[in-house]
Design an enzyme around this catalytic site. Structure first.
Site, PDB file in Angstrom:
ATOM      1  N   SER A 417       0.935  -1.270  -0.098  1.00  0.00           N
ATOM      2  CA  SER A 417       0.075  -0.013   0.064  1.00  0.00           C
ATOM      3  C   SER A 417       0.879   1.266   0.019  1.00  0.00           C
ATOM      4  CB  SER A 417      -1.098   0.036   1.282  1.00  0.00           C
ATOM      5  OG  SER A 417      -0.276  -0.241   2.458  1.00  0.00           O
ATOM      6  N   HIS A 447      -1.861  -8.947   1.871  1.00  0.00           N
ATOM      7  CA  HIS A 447      -1.582  -7.892   2.298  1.00  0.00           C
ATOM      8  C   HIS A 447      -2.783  -7.318   3.574  1.00  0.00           C
ATOM      9  CE1 HIS A 447       0.147  -3.659   3.259  1.00  0.00           C
ATOM     10  NE2 HIS A 447      -0.273  -3.289   2.179  1.00  0.00           N
ATOM     11  N   HIS A 493       5.771 -13.043   7.474  1.00  0.00           N
ATOM     12  CA  HIS A 493       5.877 -11.437   7.175  1.00  0.00           C
ATOM     13  C   HIS A 493       7.108 -11.490   6.093  1.00  0.00           C
ATOM     14  CE1 HIS A 493       6.347  -7.020   7.190  1.00  0.00           C
ATOM     15  NE2 HIS A 493       5.138  -7.072   7.479  1.00  0.00           N
ATOM     16  N   ARG A 502       3.082  -4.994  16.706  1.00  0.00           N
ATOM     17  CA  ARG A 502       1.461  -4.485  16.566  1.00  0.00           C
ATOM     18  C   ARG A 502       0.596  -5.432  17.244  1.00  0.00           C
ATOM     19  NH1 ARG A 502       1.709  -2.987  10.354  1.00  0.00           N
ATOM     20  NH2 ARG A 502       2.612  -5.145  10.373  1.00  0.00           N
ATOM     21  N   ASP A 548      -2.348  -8.617  11.540  1.00  0.00           N
ATOM     22  CA  ASP A 548      -3.649  -8.935  11.129  1.00  0.00           C
ATOM     23  C   ASP A 548      -4.268 -10.450  11.963  1.00  0.00           C
ATOM     24  OD1 ASP A 548      -3.926  -7.049   9.243  1.00  0.00           O
ATOM     25  OD2 ASP A 548      -2.564  -8.434   7.848  1.00  0.00           O
TER      26      ASP A 548
HETATM   27  N1  NMX Z   1       0.962 -19.691   5.622  1.00  0.00           N
HETATM   28  C1  NMX Z   1       1.201 -20.755   4.854  1.00  0.00           C
HETATM   29  N2  NMX Z   1       2.627 -20.439   3.815  1.00  0.00           N
HETATM   30  C2  NMX Z   1       3.157 -19.406   4.214  1.00  0.00           C
HETATM   31  C3  NMX Z   1       2.800 -18.440   5.040  1.00  0.00           C
HETATM   32  C4  NMX Z   1       1.779 -18.630   6.146  1.00  0.00           C
HETATM   33  N3  NMX Z   1       1.291 -17.717   6.751  1.00  0.00           N
HETATM   34  N4  NMX Z   1       3.848 -17.601   5.048  1.00  0.00           N
HETATM   35  C5  NMX Z   1       4.675 -17.734   4.335  1.00  0.00           C
HETATM   36  N5  NMX Z   1       4.247 -19.130   3.432  1.00  0.00           N
HETATM   37  C6  NMX Z   1       4.876 -19.522   2.244  1.00  0.00           C
HETATM   38  C7  NMX Z   1       4.871 -18.691   1.462  1.00  0.00           C
HETATM   39  O1  NMX Z   1       3.659 -18.809   0.438  1.00  0.00           O
HETATM   40  C8  NMX Z   1       6.079 -19.193   0.436  1.00  0.00           C
HETATM   41  O2  NMX Z   1       5.512 -20.465  -0.192  1.00  0.00           O
HETATM   42  P1  NMX Z   1       6.042 -20.834  -1.808  1.00  0.00           P
HETATM   43  O3  NMX Z   1       7.486 -21.006  -1.504  1.00  0.00           O
HETATM   44  O4  NMX Z   1       5.405 -22.184  -1.864  1.00  0.00           O
HETATM   45  O5  NMX Z   1       5.403 -19.517  -2.360  1.00  0.00           O
HETATM   46  C9  NMX Z   1       6.984 -19.713   1.490  1.00  0.00           C
HETATM   47  O6  NMX Z   1       6.390 -19.720   2.649  1.00  0.00           O
HETATM   48  C10 NMX Z   1       7.957 -18.436   1.632  1.00  0.00           C
HETATM   49  O7  NMX Z   1       7.385 -17.216   1.966  1.00  0.00           O
HETATM   50  P2  NMX Z   1       8.132 -16.166   3.020  1.00  0.00           P
HETATM   51  O8  NMX Z   1       9.363 -15.864   2.259  1.00  0.00           O
HETATM   52  O9  NMX Z   1       8.347 -16.780   4.201  1.00  0.00           O
HETATM   53  O10 NMX Z   1       6.952 -15.080   2.902  1.00  0.00           O
HETATM   54  P3  NMX Z   1       6.833 -13.823   1.632  1.00  0.00           P
HETATM   55  O11 NMX Z   1       7.885 -12.888   2.019  1.00  0.00           O
HETATM   56  O12 NMX Z   1       6.938 -14.472   0.627  1.00  0.00           O
HETATM   57  O13 NMX Z   1       5.349 -13.617   2.157  1.00  0.00           O
HETATM   58  C11 NMX Z   1       3.445 -12.836   3.443  1.00  0.00           C
HETATM   59  C12 NMX Z   1       5.062 -12.763   3.377  1.00  0.00           C
HETATM   60  C13 NMX Z   1       3.028 -12.081   4.339  1.00  0.00           C
HETATM   61  C14 NMX Z   1       2.521 -12.632   2.106  1.00  0.00           C
HETATM   62  C15 NMX Z   1       3.212 -14.385   3.861  1.00  0.00           C
HETATM   63  O14 NMX Z   1       3.763 -14.675   5.069  1.00  0.00           O
HETATM   64  C16 NMX Z   1       1.712 -14.867   3.919  1.00  0.00           C
HETATM   65  O15 NMX Z   1       1.236 -14.935   2.851  1.00  0.00           O
HETATM   66  N6  NMX Z   1       1.341 -14.650   5.201  1.00  0.00           N
HETATM   67  C17 NMX Z   1      -0.277 -14.942   5.314  1.00  0.00           C
HETATM   68  C18 NMX Z   1      -0.994 -13.773   4.784  1.00  0.00           C
HETATM   69  C19 NMX Z   1      -0.915 -12.687   5.655  1.00  0.00           C
HETATM   70  O16 NMX Z   1      -1.065 -12.672   6.802  1.00  0.00           O
HETATM   71  N7  NMX Z   1      -0.623 -11.519   5.152  1.00  0.00           N
HETATM   72  C20 NMX Z   1      -0.612 -10.211   6.103  1.00  0.00           C
HETATM   73  C21 NMX Z   1       0.647  -9.434   6.064  1.00  0.00           C
HETATM   74  C22 NMX Z   1       0.633  -8.354   6.788  1.00  0.00           C
HETATM   75  N8  NMX Z   1      -0.178  -7.458   6.394  1.00  0.00           N
HETATM   76  O17 NMX Z   1      -0.844  -6.800   6.928  1.00  0.00           O
HETATM   77  O18 NMX Z   1      -0.001  -6.767   5.222  1.00  0.00           O
HETATM   78  C1  MLT Z   2       2.171  -3.513   6.561  1.00  0.00           C
HETATM   79  O1  MLT Z   2       1.713  -3.025   7.641  1.00  0.00           O
HETATM   80  O2  MLT Z   2       2.222  -3.113   5.455  1.00  0.00           O
HETATM   81  C2  MLT Z   2       2.342  -5.236   6.477  1.00  0.00           C
HETATM   82  O3  MLT Z   2       2.784  -5.572   7.748  1.00  0.00           O
HETATM   83  C3  MLT Z   2       3.068  -5.620   5.343  1.00  0.00           C
HETATM   84  C4  MLT Z   2       4.349  -5.185   5.133  1.00  0.00           C
HETATM   85  O4  MLT Z   2       5.064  -4.585   5.978  1.00  0.00           O
HETATM   86  O5  MLT Z   2       4.864  -5.718   4.188  1.00  0.00           O
END
Ligand code: NMX
Ligand code: MLT
Length: 608
Positions: A417, A447, A493, A502, A548
C-alpha cells in the site's frame, strides 16, 4: 492582492463559480463585475470565519489546552495570540508569509531556527492577521486568489504546516549533501533471487516516516509502539491518538499537547465541513453530486474496500493540487503545500466515508443500517468520532479505535500500500489518485485483506473445533488449512522475523479489556501452535503472527463483527502514513519512480 496571471484569475473564478454554482466557462471580462461583488461577499465570509476561529481558539486556550501550553501564550486586548517567548516566531512567520506571497526571496531558512514557529496558532496566526489587515486597506489587496484563500483558510491553527515549511530548506540541503558525498556508494547487492523474489531486501526507495527492523519491528520516526504509547501527547485515556502520530510523522518531532489539539481541531473541522456540505447537497441541491451519490450508485454488496477506493477517486475532483497544477501557475517548490491540503482533507474525509460504507453496506440489522451521511462530532478526536459515526460510542471502543488507527498507520515504504501510493504519487498524481492506488493494494489477501481472512478463519475454527482448543485438535486444524492449499492468515511477514509488535500491543489490549473473550482464547492458543506448524514446512521465513492475526478479535468483541469492513479500517489508518510521506516526497523534490525491469532471457544471457 490582484494576481497578474490570468491562470490564477481563472482558478480563483473557478473556485468561486464552484461555490456559487455559476458556469465556470463564462468569459472573464463579462464576469468581472460579478467577481468584484463575489470578492466582497467572500471577504465578509472569511472575516466571519476568522472571528469564529478566534473565538474557538480562545475557548480552546482557556478550557482544553494544558496549563503548560497556556503558559507560553498570552492573549492581548485584541484577542490576538502572541508567543510570550520572543518576537522571533512572529518575525519568522511573517517572512514565511511574505515568501508565500512572493514578497521575499527566502524566508523559511530564518524560520527554521525559531522554536516558536510551530506553536499552535502562535506567532503565525497573529502575523498573518496583521499581514492581511494591512493589505486589506486597499481594495485590490483584499481580493483573495485561490492560492491566498487556501493559505488563509488554515491560518489560525497551522503550526504544523509552518513547521514542515521551516524544515524544508535544511532537509533539502541534507539530502543534497548526502547525494554529493555518498552518491556513488553502494547500499547493497542485487541477486537474481531478489529480482525474481518480489524485490525482497533490495534497498530502493527513500521513506522517512518509519523504518522496519526485522527483529525490533516498526519504529515511527525512531519510536517503537510502547514509546508512542508513552510519549505521544493528546491522550484521552491510555492509547495515543492518531493526530499525534500524524504530527510526529510529518515533523519528526513529538508534538506538544497544544500542537496535537490544534491538529485535531483542524482535521475535525475539515471532516465536519465535508460531511455537512455533502448532507446539504443530499437534502436539497441534487444538481451537485457528491461522493455519497457515487457510492450509492454501486451495488450495496460491492466489497467495502472497492467502495473506499472508488470514493477516493470520486473525491478527486476536490484536489487542490490538481487544480493548481492545471492552472500552470504553481512552482515546483509549492507542490507540497497543495499536496498537504489534499492529504489533510483526505485523512479527515476518509473516516466519514468509511463509516458511511459500514452503515450502508456492512451491517445486517435494519436498525443499524443507514444511507445518511454520518454526522461528525467535531469535539471528539478523529478515532473516537470514527467509532461514534459507525455506531460505537463506548469509551473502550473509542480507545480501541485510537490504538487501531495508530498502529496500522505506517510500516516503512516497501509494503504494497505504501509503495503503490508512493509510486503513483511520484508521477505527480494527486493524493486522491495516489492513495486510491494504495488502497487497491491493501485490498489484496496477502496484504491488508488478511485481517478479514483471519476472522473468517477464526470463525471457521470455532465451528470445526466446537470449543475444544486442546493443542492436538488446534494443530490438526492448522495443518488442514495448509493441506487445503491456503496460507495461514495473519502469520508470516516479508521483513519481520519475530512476533509483530503490533500483535503484541493488541494482545496487551485484549488482556486488559477482554481476557475472557472466547475467541481471544482461541487466538492465544493459535499463537502457541501455529509457529511450530509453519516452521515444520521448512519454507516459511517468519512463522510468527503479524498485525492481522489479532485485530479482528478485538473488533468483534466490541461489536464490529462484519469482517469485510476490517481492511477499510486498516485503509483509514494507512492514509496517515502514506499521505505524510507523500507530502514530504513533494516537499523534498523526490524523483519520479522508475526502476529497471529485465526479461528472464536477459538474465539468462547475462550469466551464460
Ligand atoms: N502460511 C502458509 N504459508 C506461508 C505463510 C503462511 N502464513 N507465510 C509464508 N508462507 C509460504 C509462502 O507462501 C511461500 O511459499 P512458496 O515458496 O510455496 O511460494 C514460502 O512460505 C516462503 O514465503 P516467505 O518468504 O516466508 O514469505 P513472503 O515474504 O513471500 O510473504 C507474506 C509474506 C506475508 C505474504 C506471507 O507470510 C503470507 O502469505 N502470510 C499470510 C497472509 C498474511 O497474513 N498477510 C498479512 C501480512 C501483513 N499485512 O498486513 O500486510
Ligand atoms: C504492513 O503493515 O504494511 C504489512 O505488515 C506488510 C508489510 O510491511 O510488508
Amino acid at each position: 492582492m490582484l494576481s497578474s496571471s490570468s491562470g490564477q484569475w481563472y482558478v480563483y473564478f473557478y473556485e468561486i463559480s464552484q461555490e456559487q454554482k455559476w458556469n465556470k466557462s463564462l468569459h472573464y471580462s463579462s464576469t468581472f463585475i460579478i467577481m468584484l461583488s463575489a470578492t466582497v461577499a467572500r471577504r465578509n465570509l472569511i472575516a466571519r470565519r476568522r472571528r469564529i476561529q478566534e473565538i474557538t481558539f480562545s475557548a480552546i486556550q482557556t478550557t482544553v489546552l494544558s496549563s503548560s501550553f497556556s503558559s507560553f501564550l498570552e492573549i492581548d486586548s485584541n484577542n490576538n495570540v502572541e508567543s510570550s517567548s520572543s518576537g522571533s516566531s512572529r518575525r519568522s512567520k511573517k517572512s514565511s508569509w511574505r515568501s508565500t506571497f512572493g514578497n521575499n526571496e527566502s524566508s523559511t531558512s530564518s524560520s527554521s531556527s525559531s522554536s516558536g514557529v510551530g506553536r499552535p496558532g502562535a506567532g503565525g496566526r497573529c502575523d498573518h492577521h496583521q499581514y492581511h489587515r494591512h493589505h486589506r486597506s486597499h481594495f485590490f489587496s483584499t481580493t483573495t486568489t485561490a492560492k491566498e484563500d487556501l493559505e488563509e483558510k488554515k491560518d489560525a491553527f497551522d503550526g504544523l504546516k509552518a513547521q514542515i515549511e521551516s524544515q524544508i530548506p535544511s532537509e533539502i540541503a541534507r539530502l543534497k549533501a548526502l547525494k554529493t558525498k555518498y552518491g556513488q556508494e553502494k547500499v547493497g547487492e542485487v541477486t537474481v533471487n531478489m529480482v525474481m523474489g518480489g524485490m525482497r531486501g533490495i534497498v530502493g526507495m527513500l521513506y522517512e516516516t518509519s523504518l522496519l527492523d526485522a527483529n525490533d519491528g516498526i519504529r515511527f520516526r525512531g519510536l517503537t509502539i510502547p514509546e508512542l504509547q508513552e510519549k505521544l501527547p493528546g491522550k484521552r485515556d491510555r492509547e495515543p491518538i492518531p493526530e499525534a502520530l500524524l504530527f510526529l510523522l510529518l515533523t519528526n518531532k513529538v508534538p506538544t499537547e497544544g500542537e496535537v489539539e490544534a491538529l485535531r481541531v483542524d482535521l475535525m473541522e475539515r471532516a465536519e465541513k465535508f460531511a455537512k456540505e455533502c448532507a446539504m447537497n443530499d437534502a436539497g441541491n441534487k444538481s451537485k453530486k457528491n461522493v455519497f451519490d457515487a457510492l450509492r450508485a454501486l451495488p450495496e454488496e460491492t466489497h467495502p474496500m472497492t467502495q473506499l477506493s472508488a470514493a477516493c477517486l470520486a473525491m478527486q475532483n476536490d484536489s487542490k493540487f490538481s487544480k493548481m497544477y492545471a492552472s500552470g501557475t504553481m512552482k515546483k517548490t509549492e507542490y507540497w503545500k497543495y499536496i498537504y491540503e489534499d492529504a489533510l482533507d483526505l485523512i479527515a474525509k476518509l473516516p466519514v466515508v468509511a463509516a458511511y460504507i459500514y452503515k450502508r453496506s456492512c451491517v445486517k440489522e435494519a436498525a443499524r443500517k443507514s444511507s445518511e451521511v454520518p454526522t461528525v462530532d467535531a469535539s471528539l478526536d478523529l478515532a473516537a468520532n470514527f467509532s461514534q459515526m459507525m455506531g460505537f460510542s463506548s469509551n473502550e471502543c473509542k480507545e480501541l479505535m485510537r490504538l487501531y488507527l495508530t498502529i496500522h498507520a505506517d510500516h516503512e515504504g516497501g509494503n504494497v500500500s505504501a509503495h503503490a501510493t508512493h509510486l503513483v504519487g511520484s508521477a505527480l498524481s494527486d493524493p486522491y489518485l495516489s492513495f486510491s492506488a494504495g488502497l487497491n493494494g491493501l485490498a489484496g489477501p496477502l496484504h491488508g485483506l488478511a485481517n478479514q481472512e483471519v476472522l473468517k478463519w477464526l470463525k471457521e475454527a470455532q465451528v470445526a473445533l466446537k470449543g475444544d482448543y486442546s493443542a492436538e485438535t488446534v494443530k490438526t486444524f492448522v495443518e488442514n488449512t495448509l493441506k487445503s492449499g491456503r496460507v495461514v492468515p495473519g502469520y508470516g511477514h516479508a521483513v519481520l522475523r519475530r512476533t509483530d509488535p503490533r500483535y503484541e500491543c493488541q494482545r496487551e489490549f485484549a488482556l486488559k479489556h477482554m481476557p475472557d473473550d472466547e475467541m481471544f482464547q482461541l487466538v492465544s492458543r493459535l499463537y502457541e501452535i501455529v509457529p511450530d506448524v509453519l516452521k515444520a514446512t521448512g519454507k516459511v521465513q517468519n512463522p510468527w503472527p503479524n498485525v492481522d492475526a489479532h485485530s479482528g478479535v478485538l473488533l468483534q468483541h466490541f461489536g464490529i463483527k462484519e469482517e469485510n469492513f476490517y481492511t477499510v479500517m486498516f485503509g483509514v489508518s494507512r492514509s496517515i502514513g502514506c499521505l505524510s510521506q507523500l507530502i514530504l516526497s513533494r516537499a523534498h523534490g523526490y524523483a519520479i519512480e522508475r526502476p529497471k525491469s529485465v526479461t528472464s532471457k536477459w538474465l539468462e544471457e547475462k550469466f551464460q
